[in-house]
Motif scaffolding. Structure first.
Motif, PDB file in Angstrom:
ATOM      1  N   ARG A 158       0.926   4.155  -3.012  1.00  0.00           N
ATOM      2  CA  ARG A 158       0.441   5.524  -2.778  1.00  0.00           C
ATOM      3  C   ARG A 158       1.258   6.566  -3.536  1.00  0.00           C
ATOM      4  NH1 ARG A 158      -1.919   7.036   2.910  1.00  0.00           N
ATOM      5  NH2 ARG A 158       0.235   6.852   3.557  1.00  0.00           N
ATOM      6  N   THR A 159       2.571   6.395  -3.564  1.00  0.00           N
ATOM      7  CA  THR A 159       3.431   7.410  -4.193  1.00  0.00           C
ATOM      8  C   THR A 159       3.109   7.563  -5.686  1.00  0.00           C
ATOM      9  OG1 THR A 159       5.034   6.624  -2.613  1.00  0.00           O
ATOM     10  CG2 THR A 159       5.839   8.182  -4.244  1.00  0.00           C
TER      11      THR A 159
ATOM     12  N   GLN B 189      -8.522   8.890  -7.050  1.00  0.00           N
ATOM     13  CA  GLN B 189      -8.832   9.131  -5.637  1.00  0.00           C
ATOM     14  C   GLN B 189      -9.446   7.884  -4.979  1.00  0.00           C
ATOM     15  OE1 GLN B 189     -10.951  12.803  -5.861  1.00  0.00           O
ATOM     16  NE2 GLN B 189      -9.025  13.954  -5.781  1.00  0.00           N
TER      17      GLN B 189
ATOM     18  N   ILE C 180      -6.641   5.677  -4.189  1.00  0.00           N
ATOM     19  CA  ILE C 180      -5.915   6.181  -3.020  1.00  0.00           C
ATOM     20  C   ILE C 180      -6.658   5.818  -1.742  1.00  0.00           C
ATOM     21  CG2 ILE C 180      -5.373   8.300  -1.735  1.00  0.00           C
ATOM     22  CD1 ILE C 180      -3.424   8.534  -3.752  1.00  0.00           C
ATOM     23  N   SER C 181      -8.010   5.958  -1.764  1.00  0.00           N
ATOM     24  CA  SER C 181      -8.740   5.697  -0.516  1.00  0.00           C
ATOM     25  C   SER C 181      -8.710   4.200  -0.178  1.00  0.00           C
ATOM     26  CB  SER C 181     -10.163   6.259  -0.579  1.00  0.00           C
ATOM     27  OG  SER C 181     -10.993   5.368  -1.258  1.00  0.00           O
TER      28      SER C 181
ATOM     29  N   SER D 226       0.844  -1.199   0.000  1.00  0.00           N
ATOM     30  CA  SER D 226       0.000   0.000   0.000  1.00  0.00           C
ATOM     31  C   SER D 226       0.874   1.241   0.000  1.00  0.00           C
ATOM     32  CB  SER D 226      -0.897   0.025   1.227  1.00  0.00           C
ATOM     33  OG  SER D 226      -1.479  -1.214   1.388  1.00  0.00           O
ATOM     34  N   HIS D 227       1.900   1.168   0.807  1.00  0.00           N
ATOM     35  CA  HIS D 227       2.780   2.326   0.892  1.00  0.00           C
ATOM     36  C   HIS D 227       3.403   2.620  -0.466  1.00  0.00           C
ATOM     37  CE1 HIS D 227       5.092   5.210   3.092  1.00  0.00           C
ATOM     38  NE2 HIS D 227       6.162   4.820   2.422  1.00  0.00           N
TER      39      HIS D 227
ATOM     40  N   LEU E 260       0.457   6.714  -7.229  1.00  0.00           N
ATOM     41  CA  LEU E 260      -0.946   7.156  -7.389  1.00  0.00           C
ATOM     42  C   LEU E 260      -1.049   8.664  -7.205  1.00  0.00           C
ATOM     43  CD1 LEU E 260      -3.091   4.412  -5.643  1.00  0.00           C
ATOM     44  CD2 LEU E 260      -3.243   5.193  -8.016  1.00  0.00           C
ATOM     45  N   ASN E 261      -0.334   9.173  -6.209  1.00  0.00           N
ATOM     46  CA  ASN E 261      -0.341  10.623  -5.998  1.00  0.00           C
ATOM     47  C   ASN E 261       0.280  11.346  -7.192  1.00  0.00           C
ATOM     48  OD1 ASN E 261      -1.684  10.960  -3.574  1.00  0.00           O
ATOM     49  ND2 ASN E 261       0.136  10.342  -2.390  1.00  0.00           N
TER      50      ASN E 261
ATOM     51  N   VAL F 222      -6.264   2.141  -0.913  1.00  0.00           N
ATOM     52  CA  VAL F 222      -4.917   1.875  -0.417  1.00  0.00           C
ATOM     53  C   VAL F 222      -4.764   2.410   1.015  1.00  0.00           C
ATOM     54  CG1 VAL F 222      -2.501   2.514  -0.776  1.00  0.00           C
ATOM     55  CG2 VAL F 222      -3.861   1.732  -2.697  1.00  0.00           C
ATOM     56  N   SER F 223      -5.365   3.579   1.277  1.00  0.00           N
ATOM     57  CA  SER F 223      -5.274   4.146   2.634  1.00  0.00           C
ATOM     58  C   SER F 223      -5.984   3.234   3.640  1.00  0.00           C
ATOM     59  CB  SER F 223      -5.916   5.524   2.697  1.00  0.00           C
ATOM     60  OG  SER F 223      -5.333   6.343   1.737  1.00  0.00           O
TER      61      SER F 223
END
Ligand code: ADP
Length: 572
Positions: free
Chosen positions: A359-360, A396, A399-400, A355-356, A362-363, A402-403
Motif C-alpha cells: 500500500r505504501t 487505484q 490499491i482497492s 498488502s500492508h 502504491l500511494n 490490496v485493501s
C-alpha cells in the motif's frame, strides 16, 4: 438296545426305570443329584424327587458315603472313568458296593456331569452286562445332547457378541480404545487375557495393550505393556501375523514359545505369574494391508482352541481391523486439518504483511503521478494527461485489491471492531449510490433510484454498511450489460431491515450461489474485464454483515439477473 437308542424321552425313562442296574447322574463338584433310576433309589434308599438337586451323598446315609464321595470327587477333578471300584459297606451284614463313574466334562462354562452306576459287589455280572452298557450309553448321549443345546446357546451368544462388537466398533474412532473394547469384550469367549499389537505407519511393530479382565492381574499386565515389545522371531503376536495371514495356534510346547517371546527372564516371570495356556494369534488385515494382531491367551489348564473358536476370532479380527483402519483415517484427517489450519494462518499472516507493504509504495506512485500531472515538474501535454489518468486508475485499482486483501485478513483474524450506531437506511443507500452514479450512467443502466422508507433505521456500523453496499453495487454494475436494469429497495420486518440489490445481468449458476461467498472465488474469472477484483468482495461483505448481526444472501437465475439481500438489525 435298539428301542432305547432310537426312541424318545418316554421310552428312555421307561427303559431306565425297568432295568435292574442302578444308575444316577450328578452335576458339578457338589455332585448334585440330577437323576436316579428306580434300581438306584431302591439300592440306596434315596427317596425320589426329594433328593433331586441336593448332593447325592446327602441323600442316603451310611459310612460308605465317604468313600463314594472321594470316588466322585476324583472323577470330576480328573475327568477319568473309574470302573468297578469297590466301596466297603462299613457295617458287617451289609453288602459291599461296586461303583463305576463316567465323567462327562461340561462345555462353555457349564458344570460337568457324572454318570454313576452302583451295584452290590456280589451281583451276577453277566446277567446285567448288556443292560448296563445300554444304560451307560443312553445316559452319556443324553448328556451330550444337553451339551449340544448348550453349544447352540453359546453360538447365539457369539452372534450377539459379534453384533454388539460391530456396534461398538462403528461408534469408536479412537485407535487404542477401539482395540481394547473389542478385545476385552471377546475375552470370556476366547481366552483369559489378550495381547494387542499394531503395525505403525512406518512398519514398526508396537505392543499396544495387554488386557486382563482380572483387576489383580491387570496391574501386572499394565507393567508389561510399557516394557514388553514384539520382536521379529516371536512365535505369536504381530511377528506371527506378519509371517502368515492365517491365525497362528500354539497348543503344545507353550513354555518354549513363551521363553522365546518373553526376551528376558523378568518378562517371562511376569508372564508365568499372569498365567499362560493355549495361544491364538489372529492378524488384523484390511485388503492387503496388515494393521496388527490380537493374541488370545487361555489359562494354563484351558482346553485347546477349537475350529469354532478360531472362526470367531477371525470374525472379530475382521471387524477390529476395519475399525482400526477407520480410526487411523480419522486420525490422519485430523492431522491434515490441523496442518491446513496452520498453513491457512501462515497464508493470512503473509497476505496481511504483503498488502500492508504494497500500500505504501502504491500511494507514493499515486502522489507522484498527481504532482507531475499538475505540471510541478514542467509543462504536461494532452497525451501525457491521458497517460497519467490511466496510471492513476490502475494505481487505484491495485490499491482497492490490496485493501480487499487486508480487509479479508483482518476480518478472518477477528481483528475488526464495529462502531454500531442508529443509521437511517435510505441515507446510507443514497450515499453509496451517489458514489457509483457515474458508473451507472457510463454503462447506460436503467435505474429509478433507491426505494426506501426514510423512517427505517438500522443498528449498524455506517462505514461497514457502506463498504458492503458499494461492493454489491459495483458487482451489479460490473456483471450487467448496457441497457440492463438495477433495482434497489429496502423495507423493515420483524426486527430486521432488508435491503435488496437486483440486477438483470449475467446471473450466477445455481451450483455457485454459495461458493461465491468463499474467498477468492469468481464464477468466470476475467470475464468482466480488467476491472474485476480478486474474488474477496462478497466474502468480506458477508463476514461484515454477520459481524453486525445480519446476513447477506443471493438469489439468481443464470442469464436473467441476480438479487442480493442484505439484512441488518433494525433500530426502531
Ligand atoms: P469480485 O467481484 O472481486 O470478483 P466478489 O466476491 O465480489 O469478487 O464476487 C465473486 C464472484 O461472484 C464474482 O467474480 C462473480 O462471478 C459473482 N458475482 C458477484 N456479484 C454478481 C452479480 N451481481 N451478478 C453476477 N455475478 C456476480
Amino acid at each position: 438296545m435298539s428301542d432305547g437308542e432310537s426312541s424318545g424321552v418316554g421310552s428312555f425313562s421307561r427303559y431306565m426305570e425297568g432295568i435292574a442296574a442302578a444308575f444316577a447322574v450328578t452335576r458339578d463338584a457338589e455332585h448334585e443329584l440330577v437323576y436316579a433310576n428306580a434300581a438306584f433309589r431302591g439300592l440306596t434308599g434315596v427317596t425320589g424327587e426329594l433328593a433331586i438337586g441336593s448332593p447325592i451323598t446327602d441323600a442316603f446315609t451310611g459310612p460308605n458315603t465317604v468313600e463314594l464321595r472321594a470316588l466322585l470327587d476324583r472323577a470330576i477333578r480328573t475327568g477319568v472313568v473309574a470302573r468297578d471300584q469297590r466301596i466297603d459297606p462299613g457295617v458287617d451284614d451289609a453288602p459291599a458296593w461296586s461303583c463305576t463313574v463316567w465323567p462327562n466334562a461340561g462345555q462353555n462354562g457349564e458344570p460337568g456331569h457324572l454318570v454313576i452306576e452302583l451295584r452290590e459287589a456280589s451281583f451276577a455280572e453277566n446277567t446285567l452286562a448288556l443292560q448296563r452298557e445300554v444304560a451307560e450309553r443312553m445316559l452319556l448321549s443324553a448328556l451330550r445332547e444337553h451339551d449340544a443345546a448348550a453349544g447352540a446357546e453359546a453360538s447365539s451368544r457369539r452372534a450377539v457378541l459379534l453384533a454388539e462388537e460391530g456396534r461398538r466398533l462403528a461408534d469408536s474412532l479412537d485407535e487404542v480404545a477401539t482395540l481394547k473394547a473389542m478385545s476385552g469384550l471377546s475375552l470370556p469367549y476366547l481366552g483369559s487375557w489378550c495381547i494387542v499389537d499394531v503395525l505403525e505407519r512406518d512398519s514398526a511393530m508396537r505392543r499396544l495393550a495387554i488386557i486382563h479382565p482380572n483387576p489383580a492381574k491387570q496391574s501386572l499386565a499394565r507393567e508389561l505393556e510399557g516394557s514388553w515389545q514384539p520382536e521379529p522371531g516371536d512365535p505369536f503376536g504381530i511377528p506371527a501375523a506378519l509371517r502368515s495371514a492365517e491365525p497362528t495356534v500354539i497348543a503344545a510346547d507353550i513354555g518354549a514359545a513363551l521363553a522365546t517371546a518373553a526376551h528376558d527372564p523378568e518378562t517371562l516371570h511376569a508372564l508365568l505369574e499372569i498365567g499362560v495356556g493355549p495361544l491364538l494369534t489372529v492378524p488384523l488385515v484390511v485388503g492387503e494391508r496388515r494393521l496388527g494382531a490380537i493374541t488370545f491367551v487361555g489359562s494354563p489348564r484351558a482346553a485347546p482352541y477349537t475350529p469354532e473358536d478360531v472362526e470367531l476370532a477371525k470374525d472379530l479380527a475382521i471387524r477390529s481391523a476395519l475399525a482400526l483402519d477407520r480410526a487411523r483415517m480419522h486420525g490422519e484427517a485430523i492431522e491434515l486439518k490441523t496442518e491446513a489450519d496452520s498453513a491457512n494462518r501462515a497464508k493470512s499472516a503473509f497476505l496481511g504483511t504483503m498488502s500492508h507493504e504494497l500500500r505504501t509504495p502504491l500511494n507514493a506512485i499515486g502522489g507522484y503521478v498527481d504532482l507531475v500531472d499538475m505540471g510541478v515538474h514542467g509543462p504536461v501535454t494532452e497525451a501525457q494527461h491521458v497517460a497519467f489518468a490511466r496510471i492513476r486508475s490502475n494505481q487505484q485499482h491495485l490499491i482497492s485489491l490490496v485493501s480487499d486483501i487486508l480487509n479479508f485478513v483482518s476480518i478472518g483474524g477477528g481483528r475488526v471492531s464495529y462502531d454500531i450506531a442508529d443509521v437511517v437506511a435510505s441515507e446510507i443507500l443514497g450515499e453509496a449510490v451517489a458514489l457509483v452514479a457515474p458508473l451507472i450512467r457510463q454503462k447506460e443502466l436503467l435505474f429509478d433510484g433507491v426505494s426506501c422508507d426514510p423512517t427505517i433505521v438500522v443498528s449498524a456500523d455506517v462505514e461497514k454498511v457502506k463498504q458492503i453496499v458499494l461492493n454489491l453495487l459495483s458487482n451489479a454494475i460490473k456483471f450487467t450489460g448496457p441497457g440492463g436494469r438495477l433495482v434497489i429497495d429496502c423495507d423493515a420486518a420483524d426486527g430486521v431491515v432488508v435491503a435488496r440489490f437486483a440486477d438483470t445481468g449475467i446471473g450466477i449458476p445455481p451450483e455457485k450461489l454459495e461458493v461465491i461467498f468463499d474467498p477468492f472465488i469468481q464464477v468466470r474469472a476475467g470475464l468482466a474485464g480488467r476491472d474485476t477484483g480478486v474474488g474477496l468482495g462478497l466474502s468480506i461483505s458477508r463476514d461484515l454483515a454477520r459481524g453486525m448481526g445480519g446476513d447477506l444472501t443471493v438469489e439468481s437465475v443464470l442469464g436473467s439477473g441476480s438479487t442480493f439481500t442484505l439484512t441488518l438489525p433494525r433500530a426502531n
